[in-house]
Write a protein that holds these residues in place. Structure first.
Motif, mmCIF file in Angstrom:
data_model
loop_
_atom_site.group_PDB
_atom_site.id
_atom_site.type_symbol
_atom_site.label_atom_id
_atom_site.label_comp_id
_atom_site.label_asym_id
_atom_site.label_seq_id
_atom_site.Cartn_x
_atom_site.Cartn_y
_atom_site.Cartn_z
ATOM 1 N N GLY A 31 0.798 -1.222 0.000
ATOM 2 C CA GLY A 31 0.000 0.000 0.000
ATOM 3 C C GLY A 31 0.829 1.270 0.000
ATOM 4 N N LEU A 32 2.053 1.175 -0.495
ATOM 5 C CA LEU A 32 2.978 2.313 -0.425
ATOM 6 C C LEU A 32 3.481 2.710 -1.813
ATOM 7 C CD1 LEU A 32 5.156 1.048 2.569
ATOM 8 C CD2 LEU A 32 3.237 2.665 2.662
ATOM 9 N N VAL A 33 3.849 3.994 -1.943
ATOM 10 C CA VAL A 33 4.598 4.461 -3.115
ATOM 11 C C VAL A 33 5.789 5.264 -2.601
ATOM 12 C CG1 VAL A 33 2.753 4.565 -4.852
ATOM 13 C CG2 VAL A 33 3.125 6.503 -3.328
ATOM 14 N N PRO A 34 6.922 5.168 -3.321
ATOM 15 C CA PRO A 34 8.066 6.000 -2.952
ATOM 16 C C PRO A 34 7.805 7.462 -3.294
ATOM 17 C CG PRO A 34 8.581 4.686 -4.900
ATOM 18 C CD PRO A 34 7.218 4.272 -4.438
ATOM 19 N N CYS A 35 8.313 8.346 -2.450
ATOM 20 C CA CYS A 35 8.193 9.781 -2.684
ATOM 21 C C CYS A 35 9.580 10.412 -2.549
ATOM 22 C CB CYS A 35 7.233 10.411 -1.683
ATOM 23 S SG CYS A 35 7.065 12.201 -1.900
ATOM 24 N N ILE A 36 10.023 11.050 -3.606
ATOM 25 C CA ILE A 36 11.293 11.773 -3.626
ATOM 26 C C ILE A 36 11.025 13.191 -3.138
ATOM 27 C CG2 ILE A 36 13.162 12.634 -5.103
ATOM 28 C CD1 ILE A 36 12.118 10.406 -7.158
ATOM 29 N N ALA A 37 11.819 13.667 -2.194
ATOM 30 C CA ALA A 37 11.694 15.057 -1.749
ATOM 31 C C ALA A 37 12.840 15.866 -2.344
ATOM 32 C CB ALA A 37 11.728 15.145 -0.233
ATOM 33 N N GLN A 38 12.473 16.938 -3.046
ATOM 34 C CA GLN A 38 13.457 17.804 -3.705
ATOM 35 C C GLN A 38 13.254 19.236 -3.228
ATOM 36 O OE1 GLN A 38 12.951 18.339 -7.991
ATOM 37 N NE2 GLN A 38 15.144 18.599 -8.278
ATOM 38 N N GLN A 39 14.343 19.882 -2.844
ATOM 39 C CA GLN A 39 14.264 21.297 -2.471
ATOM 40 C C GLN A 39 13.820 22.098 -3.692
ATOM 41 O OE1 GLN A 39 14.487 22.908 0.421
ATOM 42 N NE2 GLN A 39 14.331 24.931 -0.523
ATOM 43 N N HIS A 40 12.734 22.856 -3.547
ATOM 44 C CA HIS A 40 12.065 23.422 -4.719
ATOM 45 C C HIS A 40 12.905 24.431 -5.481
ATOM 46 C CE1 HIS A 40 10.964 27.528 -3.236
ATOM 47 N NE2 HIS A 40 11.322 26.967 -2.105
ATOM 48 N N ASP A 41 13.766 25.177 -4.789
ATOM 49 C CA ASP A 41 14.504 26.236 -5.496
ATOM 50 C C ASP A 41 15.894 25.800 -5.951
ATOM 51 O OD1 ASP A 41 15.284 26.098 -2.860
ATOM 52 O OD2 ASP A 41 14.913 28.203 -2.403
ATOM 53 N N SER A 42 16.583 25.034 -5.138
ATOM 54 C CA SER A 42 17.952 24.644 -5.494
ATOM 55 C C SER A 42 17.986 23.378 -6.342
ATOM 56 C CB SER A 42 18.773 24.403 -4.220
ATOM 57 O OG SER A 42 18.304 23.244 -3.551
ATOM 58 N N GLY A 43 16.930 22.574 -6.293
ATOM 59 C CA GLY A 43 16.914 21.319 -7.032
ATOM 60 C C GLY A 43 17.595 20.167 -6.300
ATOM 61 N N GLU A 44 18.117 20.437 -5.113
ATOM 62 C CA GLU A 44 18.787 19.381 -4.341
ATOM 63 C C GLU A 44 17.815 18.254 -3.998
ATOM 64 O OE1 GLU A 44 20.246 20.942 -0.652
ATOM 65 O OE2 GLU A 44 21.329 19.106 -0.108
ATOM 66 N N VAL A 45 18.219 17.016 -4.301
ATOM 67 C CA VAL A 45 17.416 15.866 -3.883
ATOM 68 C C VAL A 45 17.742 15.594 -2.422
ATOM 69 C CG1 VAL A 45 16.943 13.423 -4.215
ATOM 70 C CG2 VAL A 45 17.274 14.907 -6.201
ATOM 71 N N LEU A 46 16.738 15.709 -1.582
ATOM 72 C CA LEU A 46 16.958 15.659 -0.144
ATOM 73 C C LEU A 46 16.901 14.234 0.404
ATOM 74 C CD1 LEU A 46 14.685 18.710 0.727
ATOM 75 C CD2 LEU A 46 17.189 18.670 0.773
ATOM 76 N N MET A 47 15.903 13.466 -0.016
ATOM 77 C CA MET A 47 15.668 12.147 0.575
ATOM 78 C C MET A 47 14.629 11.421 -0.254
ATOM 79 S SD MET A 47 13.231 13.337 3.786
ATOM 80 C CE MET A 47 12.518 11.715 4.103
ATOM 81 N N MET A 48 14.458 10.147 0.047
ATOM 82 C CA MET A 48 13.354 9.379 -0.509
ATOM 83 C C MET A 48 12.712 8.620 0.646
ATOM 84 S SD MET A 48 11.764 6.603 -1.820
ATOM 85 C CE MET A 48 12.792 5.192 -2.149
ATOM 86 N N ALA A 49 11.393 8.663 0.712
ATOM 87 C CA ALA A 49 10.690 7.902 1.737
ATOM 88 C C ALA A 49 9.383 7.408 1.114
ATOM 89 C CB ALA A 49 10.447 8.752 2.983
ATOM 90 N N TRP A 50 8.517 6.843 1.923
ATOM 91 C CA TRP A 50 7.327 6.176 1.404
ATOM 92 C C TRP A 50 6.064 6.856 1.894
ATOM 93 C CZ3 TRP A 50 7.983 1.939 -1.903
ATOM 94 C CH2 TRP A 50 9.313 1.522 -2.058
ATOM 95 N N MET A 51 5.030 6.775 1.103
ATOM 96 C CA MET A 51 3.710 7.282 1.493
ATOM 97 C C MET A 51 2.657 6.211 1.242
ATOM 98 S SD MET A 51 3.434 11.225 0.162
ATOM 99 C CE MET A 51 4.543 12.510 0.751
ATOM 100 N N ASN A 52 1.689 6.148 2.145
ATOM 101 C CA ASN A 52 0.463 5.405 1.838
ATOM 102 C C ASN A 52 -0.609 6.452 1.480
ATOM 103 O OD1 ASN A 52 -0.201 6.510 4.279
ATOM 104 N ND2 ASN A 52 -0.643 4.572 5.338
ATOM 105 N N ALA A 53 -1.798 5.990 1.163
ATOM 106 C CA ALA A 53 -2.840 6.928 0.726
ATOM 107 C C ALA A 53 -3.130 7.971 1.797
ATOM 108 C CB ALA A 53 -4.118 6.152 0.366
ATOM 109 N N GLU A 54 -3.112 7.541 3.054
ATOM 110 C CA GLU A 54 -3.399 8.471 4.144
ATOM 111 C C GLU A 54 -2.332 9.555 4.247
ATOM 112 O OE1 GLU A 54 -3.760 6.386 7.842
ATOM 113 O OE2 GLU A 54 -4.418 8.175 8.957
#
Lengths: 133, 133
Positions: free
Chosen positions: B20-43
């Motif tokens: 029930g999960l999808v990976p989510c990449i977090a990227q700093q919106h202005d610099s473009g730096e990829v910060l981390m990857m973690a998981w999300m469920n629908a909630e």
């Protein structure tokens, strides 16, 4: 080039999932654009480091996926990074053409904007030109 | 803010894995730096869109993980994107402080360089200052 020793050390630091895979984020090295996310097994990691071209593992085809082998849209590896807990890779790449099989530069072309799920990028090339009609 | 309708449409477009999960990449919106990857469920997706603060699903704790709830290092959501086949999210965020639990700005601080696996970034803050000793 990366020696077999260093490749083995990187692979040893990776925590593969039950299917033997880790996600790999591909980021354009100079612009910072996040192009796509796909999966690698140990063999794909080793081939990527040995060849300098990004090779994933295709879950749908169940085999190595040398990015661009059909479309010509290859990813030259600039640097491979690993995260703090070893369960995600970040590949800095130089993308030839487009990363997305839809003909868009990157795969993340849908966004929640103005309270709707919107397409925010159009194809740059016709996918039929990449893969044949 | 994102309505329940739009949230439902985004969630319907997602292809969650067997857990029930999808990976989510977090990227700093202005610099473009990829910060981390973690998981999300629908909630977690729904809470992220409703609150404007990124909320993941912690696989180790088995529950929602409101990023920064312990450390104060929250991620304000700038835009949530979804990839071509709906199995990965990209969150453009504004990161407060550091994204990595090691005290580094981002989680990808180890790289294959000069034929070695090297640390390429030092902690900016002591993790004990973030989480207590």
């Amino acid at each position: 080039m990366t020696s077999a020793d260093t490749t083995a050390r990187l692979i040893a630091a990776l925590r593969f999932d039950a299917a033997g895979l880790v996600p790999c984020i591909a980021q354009q090295h100079d612009s910072g654009e996040v192009l796509m996310m796909a999966w690698m097994n140990a063999e794909a990691v080793a081939e990527t480091l040995a060849s300098g071209r990004v090779c994933y593992f295709s879950r749908s085809r169940g085999g190595l996926w040398r990015k661009g082998e059909s479309s010509g849209q290859v990813q030259r590896l600039v640097e491979l990074r690993i995260d703090c807990d070893g369960d995600t890779l970040l590949a800095l790449v130089d993308q030839t053409g487009v990363a997305c099989h839809t003909g868009r530069r990157n795969c993340f072309f849908r966004a929640v904007r103005d309270d709707a799920v919107q397409e925010i990028a159009a194809p740059l090339v016709d996918p039929r030109a990449l893969y044949g009609a």
